[in-house]
Design an enzyme around this catalytic site. Structure first.
Site, PDB file in Angstrom:
ATOM      1  N   GLY A  45      45.721  37.363  49.440  1.00 13.74           N
ATOM      2  CA  GLY A  45      46.948  37.317  48.656  1.00 13.74           C
ATOM      3  C   GLY A  45      46.829  38.183  47.421  1.00 13.74           C
ATOM      4  O   GLY A  45      45.718  38.431  46.931  1.00 13.74           O
ATOM      5  N   GLN A  50      48.733  41.171  39.057  1.00 11.56           N
ATOM      6  CA  GLN A  50      47.307  41.489  39.216  1.00 11.56           C
ATOM      7  C   GLN A  50      47.043  42.989  39.199  1.00 11.56           C
ATOM      8  O   GLN A  50      45.915  43.421  38.985  1.00 11.56           O
ATOM      9  CB  GLN A  50      46.752  40.887  40.514  1.00 11.56           C
ATOM     10  N   CYS A  92      39.665  34.401  43.814  1.00 12.17           N
ATOM     11  CA  CYS A  92      40.766  35.252  43.385  1.00 12.17           C
ATOM     12  C   CYS A  92      40.223  36.656  43.145  1.00 12.17           C
ATOM     13  O   CYS A  92      39.144  36.817  42.573  1.00 12.17           O
ATOM     14  CB  CYS A  92      41.358  34.690  42.096  1.00 12.17           C
ATOM     15  N   LEU A  93      40.983  37.656  43.576  1.00 22.40           N
ATOM     16  CA  LEU A  93      40.542  39.044  43.375  1.00 22.40           C
ATOM     17  C   LEU A  93      40.425  39.361  41.881  1.00 22.40           C
ATOM     18  O   LEU A  93      39.691  40.269  41.506  1.00 22.40           O
ATOM     19  CB  LEU A  93      41.521  40.011  44.049  1.00 22.40           C
ATOM     20  N   HIS A 134      48.853  29.458  44.651  1.00 23.71           N
ATOM     21  CA  HIS A 134      47.941  30.324  43.881  1.00 23.71           C
ATOM     22  C   HIS A 134      48.659  31.602  43.421  1.00 23.71           C
ATOM     23  O   HIS A 134      48.571  31.989  42.253  1.00 23.71           O
ATOM     24  CB  HIS A 134      46.729  30.643  44.774  1.00 23.71           C
ATOM     25  N   GLU A 135      49.391  32.235  44.348  1.00 23.65           N
ATOM     26  CA  GLU A 135      50.043  33.505  44.012  1.00 23.65           C
ATOM     27  C   GLU A 135      51.226  33.295  43.055  1.00 23.65           C
ATOM     28  O   GLU A 135      51.441  34.097  42.148  1.00 23.65           O
ATOM     29  CB  GLU A 135      50.498  34.242  45.275  1.00 23.65           C
ATOM     30  N   HIS A 138      50.154  33.092  39.537  1.00 28.61           N
ATOM     31  CA  HIS A 138      49.922  34.401  38.895  1.00 28.61           C
ATOM     32  C   HIS A 138      51.193  34.904  38.202  1.00 28.61           C
ATOM     33  O   HIS A 138      51.120  35.537  37.151  1.00 28.61           O
ATOM     34  CB  HIS A 138      49.498  35.455  39.932  1.00 28.61           C
TER      35      HIS A 138
HETATM   36 NI    NI Z   1      44.503  35.195  42.623  1.00 30.90          NI
END
Ligand code: NI
Length: 168
Positions: A45, A50, A92-93, A134-135, A138
């Site tokens: 995701g 991000q 998470c990235l 989660h997304e 963000h």
């Molecule tokens: Ni994330």
């Protein structure tokens, strides 16, 4: 084009994203970049903030390598219903080399637009429900580590500081 993924503690990740009012060629290009960046990472995701773009757009694909891609693009996603509880490990990235269990809803219904501007409803449970939560977080400037207990969050922050010092 693969974009740079911002990482903790970049303050850009804490900003709230704005709704998309009109889907243009620039929106479609942004989404193409998000998808390319997500698959290259690789990740399941990615949210626009991000990569430093504060628009309410998320990309999700939880399929694994053995399956065909199953890409979801959600514009202005809103959780309209949530039920149950889950406690699964998340990464998470934007928070590399750290993972922790996070309390989430086990099932969600999300409404939003797809890339054509059509209204969509996604009903999700399991990993997909976690990914949506989660997304969408963000988009509101929240990272999964913000959901940890004070003690766990302090441990994470200490670890992150130490890693940053070692990088210098
Ligand atoms: Ni994330």
């Amino acid at each position: 084009m693969i974009r740079t993924i911002l990482t903790y503690p970049n303050p850009e990740l804490k900003k709230k994203s704005s709704p998309v009012t009109i889907i243009t060629d620039a929106t479609r290009e942004l989404v193409r970049d998000m998808v390319e960046t997500m698959y290259a990472a690789p990740g399941v995701g990615l949210a626009a903030p991000q990569i430093g773009v504060h628009q309410r757009i998320i990309a999700i694909d939880i399929s694994d390598k053995s399956e065909p891609p199953d890409l979801i693009i959600a514009i202005n996603p809103v959780i309209v219903h949530a039920e149950g509880e889950s406690y699964e490990e998340e990464g998470c990235l934007s928070v590399p080399s750290y993972a922790a269990n996070v309390k989430r809803h086990a099932g969600v219904i999300v409404k939003g637009l797809d890339l054509d501007g059509s209204e969509r409803t996604w009903k999700a449970d399991g990993l997909l429900a976690v990914a949506f939560q989660h997304e969408i977080d963000h988009l509101d400037g929240l990272l999964f580590v913000d959901h940890l207990s004070t003690l766990k969050r302090e441990l994470f922050q200490r670890k992150a500081r130490k890693a940053a010092e070692e990088m210098q």
